[in-house]
Design a protein around this motif. Structure first.
Motif, PDB file in Angstrom:
ATOM      1  N   SER B 359       0.831  -1.211   0.000  1.00 11.34           N
ATOM      2  CA  SER B 359       0.000   0.000   0.000  1.00 11.34           C
ATOM      3  C   SER B 359       0.865   1.261   0.000  1.00 11.34           C
ATOM      4  O   SER B 359       0.522   2.257  -0.640  1.00 11.34           O
ATOM      5  CB  SER B 359      -0.957  -0.006   1.185  1.00 11.34           C
ATOM      6  OG  SER B 359      -0.253  -0.174   2.390  1.00 11.34           O
ATOM      7  N   GLU B 360       2.014   1.212   0.694  1.00 10.94           N
ATOM      8  CA  GLU B 360       2.887   2.396   0.731  1.00 10.94           C
ATOM      9  C   GLU B 360       3.393   2.730  -0.667  1.00 10.94           C
ATOM     10  O   GLU B 360       3.390   3.882  -1.105  1.00 10.94           O
ATOM     11  CB  GLU B 360       4.094   2.161   1.650  1.00 10.94           C
ATOM     12  CG  GLU B 360       3.772   1.989   3.110  1.00 10.94           C
ATOM     13  CD  GLU B 360       3.252   0.591   3.442  1.00 10.94           C
ATOM     14  OE1 GLU B 360       3.409  -0.310   2.584  1.00 10.94           O
ATOM     15  OE2 GLU B 360       2.652   0.415   4.516  1.00 10.94           O
ATOM     16  N   LYS B 361       3.845   1.699  -1.369  1.00 16.02           N
ATOM     17  CA  LYS B 361       4.402   1.941  -2.708  1.00 16.02           C
ATOM     18  C   LYS B 361       3.304   2.343  -3.699  1.00 16.02           C
ATOM     19  O   LYS B 361       3.518   3.176  -4.566  1.00 16.02           O
ATOM     20  CB  LYS B 361       5.122   0.686  -3.206  1.00 16.02           C
ATOM     21  CG  LYS B 361       6.522   0.546  -2.636  1.00 16.02           C
ATOM     22  CD  LYS B 361       7.425   1.640  -3.206  1.00 16.02           C
ATOM     23  CE  LYS B 361       8.678   1.809  -2.350  1.00 16.02           C
ATOM     24  NZ  LYS B 361       9.480   2.982  -2.758  1.00 16.02           N
ATOM     25  N   GLU B 364       2.555   5.804  -3.310  1.00 15.56           N
ATOM     26  CA  GLU B 364       3.616   6.609  -3.928  1.00 15.56           C
ATOM     27  C   GLU B 364       3.343   6.807  -5.421  1.00 15.56           C
ATOM     28  O   GLU B 364       3.670   7.841  -5.985  1.00 15.56           O
ATOM     29  CB  GLU B 364       4.947   5.868  -3.710  1.00 15.56           C
ATOM     30  CG  GLU B 364       6.180   6.587  -4.198  1.00 15.56           C
ATOM     31  CD  GLU B 364       7.412   5.713  -3.964  1.00 15.56           C
ATOM     32  OE1 GLU B 364       7.587   5.161  -2.860  1.00 15.56           O
ATOM     33  OE2 GLU B 364       8.198   5.555  -4.927  1.00 15.56           O
TER      34      GLU B 364
END
Lengths: 308, 455
Positions: B359-361, B364
């Motif tokens: 989810s973080e990437k 991004e």
């Protein structure tokens, strides 16, 4: 006295040795080219013939020998039949138009006059432009709503057709775009041929009262017939192999109305991944080209000047 | 003698050349048997025996700038896993020709992108590795964060595997030119949305009014009509808005010959040829030119306009409704990260996919790709795109709320889905070219395409 012939034999041997030595080096020098030819040209041709007898699919692991099934499938496929017809239609439209117009342009531009360099350059420039760029450019020119052609027609109150989305117009429009792209090369060939026509013949014919058309058909045409023959062969082969213009202009459409042989092969190989079928279609195209070229080659004796 | 030596030389050099062409037996172009199990290579150590970094290769479509951005985005992964990445980019038009050739030749990258229209072919052919074990090994990756069924739908083989992870989905909105509407004095799409009259009929009527105001302007452009390219992508939203589709849910039956299918296709045909409301076939006029009043496009198109220095004001609204109202789900295509099942570093490639789809990437990358993760779709990062973009409310209404309200579905691609798409495209082109009436064209399409559906 008896020892006299010996030096002759030695000289002969030395010569043969030198010739042999030279020939070895000769073979070594041509070997890279020869190997490249074998690997890059001959091997794929052989592979194409072999694949055409199999059901090879690029994304499937198993390949089986199917004999002539691919050829039978192709010959009974209505899309392939239409594709062959459309390819021949493309060739029949392009060939005479290309030869006549490029010869006409060459006749107009063979003599030097003010501005002839500009016209020669302008007509030749499309030859050096990327065929894909050329196709995309013309796709915009032939756009239905806001293309250049239809915008000009709209200015004089005419609603232009869907040039690239019309089953009747798709092939003629593609022929036109191909014609404009390639005509410069043929024009240059004809200019060179026309400039080589001996002026004495023309002067003698003029003195004898021959009209300009008579001089053209009786002297100029026979003299440049080898060049016409060359242009015919090259244009025929290139028109049978046309692809990029079709891909950029119509993508084979509408429907399959502008499918040509190489586009069909591309669709089979990279759209359906059916390499066996695509290879069989390639072999058929190869045979058509060979047949037409041999036909033209044999007919040259009847009309090409300077030939036996 | 001379001939013998020459022949020997030729054969020797030919042999040498052919040997050089060989791969030394280290690679094979054959996919794993059955296509549904990991290859032995998948259990191979990910580090090279010498301790040198392993080189992972990735194939994506796009330009060098995108490759550079991904390389940067993967820097931490490379450092943690003692590897390097080499990203090969290609124009999307040539991407699958290249990928297929490389897979067939055994030279494909370790990781590659595949769109859903092709996934059936690649996955059922056994070229994509099962990622499930690697994905589930990391609880933080949060498999439940993805939209329902979006991962399971890659299971073409029926073994419960996950053969690709989506990084992008293609829900679309209507982009409209505020400046043009204002100049023409025509009711705007935003006003229609507000008063509840935002239907396809209304949209085409507005398009017709724009064309009547200035015949050089195009009212509506639902797809790049210059070359239709993919009739299924182009029409899916409209068919569904009218309660129908081209195939049933598991792609076994052709269903477009229904009342809704004929009506919706006829509606677009009439918009083109009777109302002058829609761009005609063979026209490529882009929304960016300012000559198109309304165009349908995906989330990332906002960036094209925002960075395109256009000289007009614009906004977005959700797609219109059809007869099915809120029951007509929106269509989306998906694009997936897949690991080459036949590659040398399957496990490391799978880990890379897990990393880049966290989810973080994905947050991004959300400026470029809309990801079917709930956490990304509701994030401020996604909605607040900044200056030059529509307001967060507009983005939410067009890309998030419309999905929540109407639902979202793709297609169950068959192994021959590409052929089905090509056939659908051909018959739609023939309808636009006037070779068939809408009804006859759909009937002919049914007859020609049924062979490519699941049997």
């Amino acid at each position: 006295m008896t020892t006299k012939p010996a030096p002759k034999i030695q000289r002969g041997k030395r010569r043969r040795s030198l010739e042999y030595h030279d020939s070895i080096w000769g073979y070594c020098f041509i070997m890279p080219m020869f190997l490249g030819f074998l690997v890059i040209t001959i091997a794929p041709i052989i592979a194409t013939f072999v694949f055409s007898l199999t059901d090879k699919n690029m994304l499937r692991p198993d390949t089986t020998f199917v004999g002539l099934k691919n050829y039978a499938d192709l010959l009974s496929d209505p899309i392939f039949q239409a594709t062959v017809r459309q390819t021949l239609q493309f060739t029949l439209l392009l060939l005479p138009a290309n030869v006549i117009i490029s010869l006409l342009l060459a006749s107009l531009l063979k003599d030097k006059f003010k501005g002839c360099g500009f016209f020669r350059t302008a007509i030749f420039t499309p030859v050096v432009i990327s065929v894909t760029v050329w196709g995309v450019l013309w796709r915009y020119i032939f756009q239905t709503d806001n293309g250049l052609v239809n915008s000009l027609l709209k200015m004089v109150g005419i609603q232009g057709p869907q040039w690239l989305f019309n089953t009747t117009l798709a092939i003629p429009v593609s022929v036109f775009v191909t014609l404009v792209k390639g005509i410069g090369m043929n024009m240059v060939i004809f200019i060179a041929a026309l400039q080589d026509v001996p002026t004495e013949y023309m002067e003698a014919a003029a003195l004898d009262g021959a009209s300009k058309p008579r001089r053209f058909f009786s002297i100029t045409l026979p003299c440049i017939s080898p060049s016409i023959f060359l242009v015919l062969i090259l244009t025929t082969i290139n028109s049978l192999r046309v692809f990029a213009q079709i891909k950029a202009l119509t993508n084979g459409g509408p429907g399959t109305a502008s499918y040509v042989m190489v586009y069909y092969i591309y669709q089979m190989a990279f759209g359906s991944y059916k390499f066996g079928l695509a290879s069989a279609a390639s072999v058929i195209l190869f045979l058509i080209i060979v047949l037409l070229t041999v036909l033209q080659w044999n007919m040259r004796k009847r009309w090409v000047y300077h030939e036996d | 003698m001379k001939k013998t030596i020459s022949l020997f030389l030729v054969l020797a050099m030919l042999l040498a050349a052919l040997s050089a062409c060989g791969d030394g037996g280290s690679a094979t172009s054959n996919p794993p048997a059955g296509g549904n199990t990991d290859t032995p290579a998948s259990s191979a150590p990910t580090d090279s025996p010498s301790g040198d970094p392993v080189e992972l290769t990735i194939s994506i479509w796009g330009d060098e700038a995108r490759a550079a951005a991904f390389t940067e985005s993967l820097a931490d992964f490379c450092a943690a896993n003692n590897c390097t990445v080499t990203i090969n980019t290609c124009a999307v038009a040539d991407y699958y020709d290249k990928l297929s050739t490389q897979l067939g030749a055994g030279t494909a990258s370790d990781v590659f992108w595949v769109a859903d229209s092709k996934e059936g072919t690649y996955i059922s052919g056994g070229w994509c590795a099962n990622l499930r074990d690697v994905l589930e090994a990391d609880a933080a990756w949060d498999i439940g964060d993805f939209y329902e069924n979006v991962l399971e739908r890659t299971d073409y083989i029926g073994d419960g595997g996950i053969y690709g992870v989506p990084f992008s989905f293609g829900v679309r909105a209507i982009f409209w030119n505020k400046t043009l509407f204002e100049a023409a004095g025509v009711k705007t799409p935003a006003e229609c949305v507000a008063d509840g009259t935002w239907t396809y009929e209304t949209m085409f009527d507005l398009g017709s009014q724009i064309n009547a105001y200035d015949s050089a302007k195009i009212g509506v452009r639902l797809w790049p009509v210059g070359n239709i390219g993919n009739a299924i992508n182009d029409f899916a939203d409209i068919w569904r808005a009218y309660g129908t589709d081209i195939v049933n849910s598991n792609s076994t039956e052709f269903t477009l010959d229904s009342e809704g299918g004929i009506k919706s296709t006829q509606l677009v045909y009439d918009a083109m040829f009777k109302q002058n409301a829609h761009a005609k076939p063979g026209d490529d006029t882009a929304f960016l030119s300012g000559n198109v009043a309304m165009a349908r496009d995906v989330f990332s198109y906002m960036r094209n306009i925002a960075e395109g220095s256009v000289d007009f004001e614009w906004d977005i609204v959700p797609q219109p409704y059809g007869d099915a109202g809120k029951d007509g789900p929106l269509y989306t295509g998906y694009a997936y990260w897949c690991a080459n099942a036949n590659g040398d570093h399957v496990e490391l490639a799978s880990k890379l996919i897990r990393y880049i789809t966290s989810s973080e990437k994905q947050l991004e990358w959300c400026g470029t790709f809309l990801t079917p993760r709930a956490s990304v779709m509701t994030s401020d990062t996604l909605l607040n795109r900044g200056e030059g973009y529509p307001s967060p409310e507009s983005i939410k209404a067009a890309f998030v709320d419309s999905v929540d309200e109407r639902g979202l579905t793709g297609y169950t691609a068959t192994a021959d889905w590409t052929l089905f798409q090509t056939t659908a495209e051909q018959y739609h082109e023939l309808i636009w070219a006037g070779s068939y009436s809408v009804e006859d064209g759909i009937a002919a399409l049914k007859e020609a395409s049924q062979q490519y559906l699941n049997r």
